[in-house]
Every structure is written in C-alpha cells, then in structure tokens.
Scaffold this motif. Structure first.
Motif, PDB file in Angstrom:
ATOM      1  N   LEU A   1      39.998  31.441  29.738  1.00 27.25           N
ATOM      2  CA  LEU A   1      39.787  32.759  28.802  1.00 27.25           C
ATOM      3  C   LEU A   1      38.902  33.366  28.653  1.00 27.25           C
ATOM      4  O   LEU A   1      38.246  34.375  29.038  1.00 27.25           O
ATOM      5  N   ASP A   2      37.563  32.434  29.082  1.00 25.34           N
ATOM      6  CA  ASP A   2      36.456  33.120  28.132  1.00 25.34           C
ATOM      7  C   ASP A   2      35.382  33.000  29.552  1.00 25.34           C
ATOM      8  O   ASP A   2      34.885  34.713  30.193  1.00 25.34           O
ATOM      9  N   GLU A   3      36.009  32.500  30.760  1.00 22.12           N
ATOM     10  CA  GLU A   3      35.702  32.322  31.900  1.00 22.12           C
ATOM     11  C   GLU A   3      35.879  33.814  33.029  1.00 22.12           C
ATOM     12  O   GLU A   3      34.899  34.802  33.031  1.00 22.12           O
ATOM     13  N   ALA A   4      37.087  34.319  32.431  1.00 25.09           N
ATOM     14  CA  ALA A   4      37.822  36.095  32.546  1.00 25.09           C
ATOM     15  C   ALA A   4      37.411  36.913  32.411  1.00 25.09           C
ATOM     16  O   ALA A   4      36.702  37.995  32.446  1.00 25.09           O
ATOM     17  N   LYS A   5      36.869  36.939  30.864  1.00 25.77           N
ATOM     18  CA  LYS A   5      36.308  37.223  30.237  1.00 25.77           C
ATOM     19  C   LYS A   5      34.410  37.575  30.474  1.00 25.77           C
ATOM     20  O   LYS A   5      33.865  38.932  30.683  1.00 25.77           O
ATOM     21  N   ALA A   6      34.259  37.047  30.899  1.00 32.78           N
ATOM     22  CA  ALA A   6      32.787  36.819  31.077  1.00 32.78           C
ATOM     23  C   ALA A   6      32.610  37.803  32.908  1.00 32.78           C
ATOM     24  O   ALA A   6      32.112  38.891  33.226  1.00 32.78           O
ATOM     25  N   ARG A   7      33.903  37.447  33.745  1.00 35.96           N
ATOM     26  CA  ARG A   7      34.121  37.958  34.685  1.00 35.96           C
ATOM     27  C   ARG A   7      34.477  40.046  35.069  1.00 35.96           C
ATOM     28  O   ARG A   7      33.706  40.819  35.130  1.00 35.96           O
TER      29      ARG A   7
ATOM     30  N   ALA B   1      41.767  34.302  41.755  1.00 39.15           N
ATOM     31  CA  ALA B   1      42.098  34.321  40.490  1.00 39.15           C
ATOM     32  C   ALA B   1      41.943  36.377  40.044  1.00 39.15           C
ATOM     33  O   ALA B   1      40.984  37.008  40.505  1.00 39.15           O
ATOM     34  N   GLU B   2      42.597  36.585  38.464  1.00 39.25           N
ATOM     35  CA  GLU B   2      43.081  37.781  38.524  1.00 39.25           C
ATOM     36  C   GLU B   2      43.189  38.074  36.928  1.00 39.25           C
ATOM     37  O   GLU B   2      43.726  36.451  36.386  1.00 39.25           O
TER      38      GLU B   2
ATOM     39  N   GLU C   1      30.022  40.324  44.364  1.00 32.63           N
ATOM     40  CA  GLU C   1      30.256  38.978  44.660  1.00 32.63           C
ATOM     41  C   GLU C   1      30.438  38.131  43.050  1.00 32.63           C
ATOM     42  O   GLU C   1      31.401  37.142  43.554  1.00 32.63           O
ATOM     43  N   GLN C   2      30.579  38.437  42.081  1.00 30.59           N
ATOM     44  CA  GLN C   2      30.779  37.928  40.774  1.00 30.59           C
ATOM     45  C   GLN C   2      32.284  38.717  39.810  1.00 30.59           C
ATOM     46  O   GLN C   2      33.159  37.758  39.840  1.00 30.59           O
ATOM     47  N   ALA C   3      32.517  40.038  40.564  1.00 30.33           N
ATOM     48  CA  ALA C   3      33.541  40.933  40.352  1.00 30.33           C
ATOM     49  C   ALA C   3      33.612  41.761  40.429  1.00 30.33           C
ATOM     50  O   ALA C   3      33.227  42.666  40.951  1.00 30.33           O
ATOM     51  N   PHE C   4      34.901  41.344  40.848  1.00 26.51           N
ATOM     52  CA  PHE C   4      35.836  42.389  41.816  1.00 26.51           C
ATOM     53  C   PHE C   4      37.300  43.544  41.593  1.00 26.51           C
ATOM     54  O   PHE C   4      38.261  42.939  40.937  1.00 26.51           O
ATOM     55  N   GLY C   5      37.435  44.812  41.755  1.00 30.01           N
ATOM     56  CA  GLY C   5      38.841  45.518  41.489  1.00 30.01           C
ATOM     57  C   GLY C   5      39.500  45.327  43.173  1.00 30.01           C
ATOM     58  O   GLY C   5      39.104  44.575  44.103  1.00 30.01           O
TER      59      GLY C   5
ATOM     60  N   TRP D   1      37.901  37.919  41.168  1.00 31.39           N
ATOM     61  CA  TRP D   1      36.826  36.815  41.463  1.00 31.39           C
ATOM     62  C   TRP D   1      37.497  36.115  42.715  1.00 31.39           C
ATOM     63  O   TRP D   1      38.683  35.058  42.208  1.00 31.39           O
ATOM     64  N   TRP D   2      36.443  35.108  43.427  1.00 28.95           N
ATOM     65  CA  TRP D   2      37.131  33.559  43.652  1.00 28.95           C
ATOM     66  C   TRP D   2      37.406  32.489  43.688  1.00 28.95           C
ATOM     67  O   TRP D   2      35.898  32.936  42.100  1.00 28.95           O
ATOM     68  N   VAL D   3      37.723  31.978  43.474  1.00 27.51           N
ATOM     69  CA  VAL D   3      37.577  30.353  42.659  1.00 27.51           C
ATOM     70  C   VAL D   3      38.065  29.329  43.670  1.00 27.51           C
ATOM     71  O   VAL D   3      38.058  29.364  44.230  1.00 27.51           O
ATOM     72  N   GLU D   4      37.021  28.194  43.521  1.00 25.18           N
ATOM     73  CA  GLU D   4      37.728  27.300  44.221  1.00 25.18           C
ATOM     74  C   GLU D   4      38.595  26.544  44.306  1.00 25.18           C
ATOM     75  O   GLU D   4      39.425  26.942  43.389  1.00 25.18           O
ATOM     76  N   PRO D   5      39.215  26.435  45.337  1.00 23.35           N
ATOM     77  CA  PRO D   5      41.210  25.581  44.982  1.00 23.35           C
ATOM     78  C   PRO D   5      40.721  24.026  44.152  1.00 23.35           C
ATOM     79  O   PRO D   5      40.497  23.764  43.939  1.00 23.35           O
ATOM     80  N   GLY D   6      41.347  23.976  43.247  1.00 21.56           N
ATOM     81  CA  GLY D   6      41.497  23.382  42.030  1.00 21.56           C
ATOM     82  C   GLY D   6      41.125  23.459  41.041  1.00 21.56           C
ATOM     83  O   GLY D   6      41.350  23.316  40.003  1.00 21.56           O
ATOM     84  N   HIS D   7      40.221  25.186  40.841  1.00 23.10           N
ATOM     85  CA  HIS D   7      39.665  25.577  39.401  1.00 23.10           C
ATOM     86  C   HIS D   7      40.688  26.269  38.550  1.00 23.10           C
ATOM     87  O   HIS D   7      41.561  26.733  39.485  1.00 23.10           O
TER      88      HIS D   7
END
Length: 154
Positions: free
Chosen positions: A117-123, A4-5, A134-138, A107-113
């Motif tokens: 926006l709230d999740e992205a903001k947290a990352r 995910a990005e 492991e939670q968030a990277f560039g 960040w990595w997400v399970e296939p199908g997930h």
C-alpha cells in the motif's frame, strides 16, 4: 513486466445502505471473476480473503482501496471493460464520492513483485504531482508507457 494498478475511493455508505446494495452485492462475484481471468496475477485482500474493503489507504482511513497485478495491460483492460465489472465501473459515481484529483494509477512491476500500500501511495502521489511518467501513468498514457517499457528493456 507485469502491470500493477491501484484505485481508491470514499464509499457513500456501508453494506446496509440501500444505495450501496448493487456494489456490495456484486463485490465477491466481481473479485472471483478477476481471479479467474487470463492474465490475473494478484489482488489485495483483507483477512477474510474476500475483498480489500476493510483495508484503508495510508494516511486516510476513510478511503477504500483496490489494488491488483496483471500480466499485461490487455489482460487488465479485458477484465475492466469487457466483463460484468464494466457495469459496476460505469456506476462508480453511484457508490463513491467524486474525487477532486486522480484516484487511479498504473505502473510496471517485475514478475513476482507484490506491491505494498505504501508503494501504491507513492506511485499515486507521484502521478498527482508530476502527471504521467515511467513511474506512474493512467489509461490514457498506456501507449506511451508501453514505449517507455520497451526502451527500458531494450
């Protein structure tokens, strides 16, 4: 795992602003190209299904957001750097205010997930506060992020 990005930015003008003509004039074409790319999974869209330009970052309605999910980092990289998208990306400072802190995160997400926006903001907040993990990277951290993923899945 899928990748995910999210990237956020404050545009310098609306669709009627001459400075923004190339950006808005190419938005639908670039989004359609993304959807046709091998490895594309999903992208955030507004009610028109055209783009996410009408959607805003949680806590900052002046910030536009782009978010997508890809089968792999290689698929996302091909789209970003090896298509017409790269021409718009190279001109991002013509269309968006220069950020004073990171405005992009992976960040990595399970296939199908499908991330919210709230999740992205947290990352992005995690990346800003703690740097790559492991939670968030560039982009620059992608090799290490792949190693983290391999260890986690082993």
């Amino acid at each position: 795992m899928h990748l995910a990005e999210v990237n956020i930015g404050r545009v310098l003008g609306g669709p009627d602003d001459p400075r923004m003509a190339d950006f808005y004039g190419n938005l639908a074409r670039v989004n359609a190209l993304a959807e046709r790319m091998p490895g594309f999974v999903w992208r955030l869209q507004d009610d028109t299904g055209d783009s996410a330009m009408a959607l805003h970052w949680p806590g900052d309605p002046t910030m536009s957001v782009n978010m997508s999910v890809w089968e792999s980092a290689e698929a996302l990289g091909r789209f970003v750097f090896q298509t017409v998208h790269r021409n718009i990306y190279a001109r991002k400072h013509d269309f968006f205010e220069a950020p004073d802190r990171p405005s992009f995160v992976l960040w990595w997400v399970e296939p199908g997930h499908i991330p919210t926006l709230d999740e992205a903001k947290a990352r992005l907040d995690h990346y800003r506060a703690h740097g790559p993990s492991e939670q968030a990277f560039g982009w620059a951290d992608l090799d290490e992020a792949k190693a983290w993923l391999e260890r986690r899945c082993a």
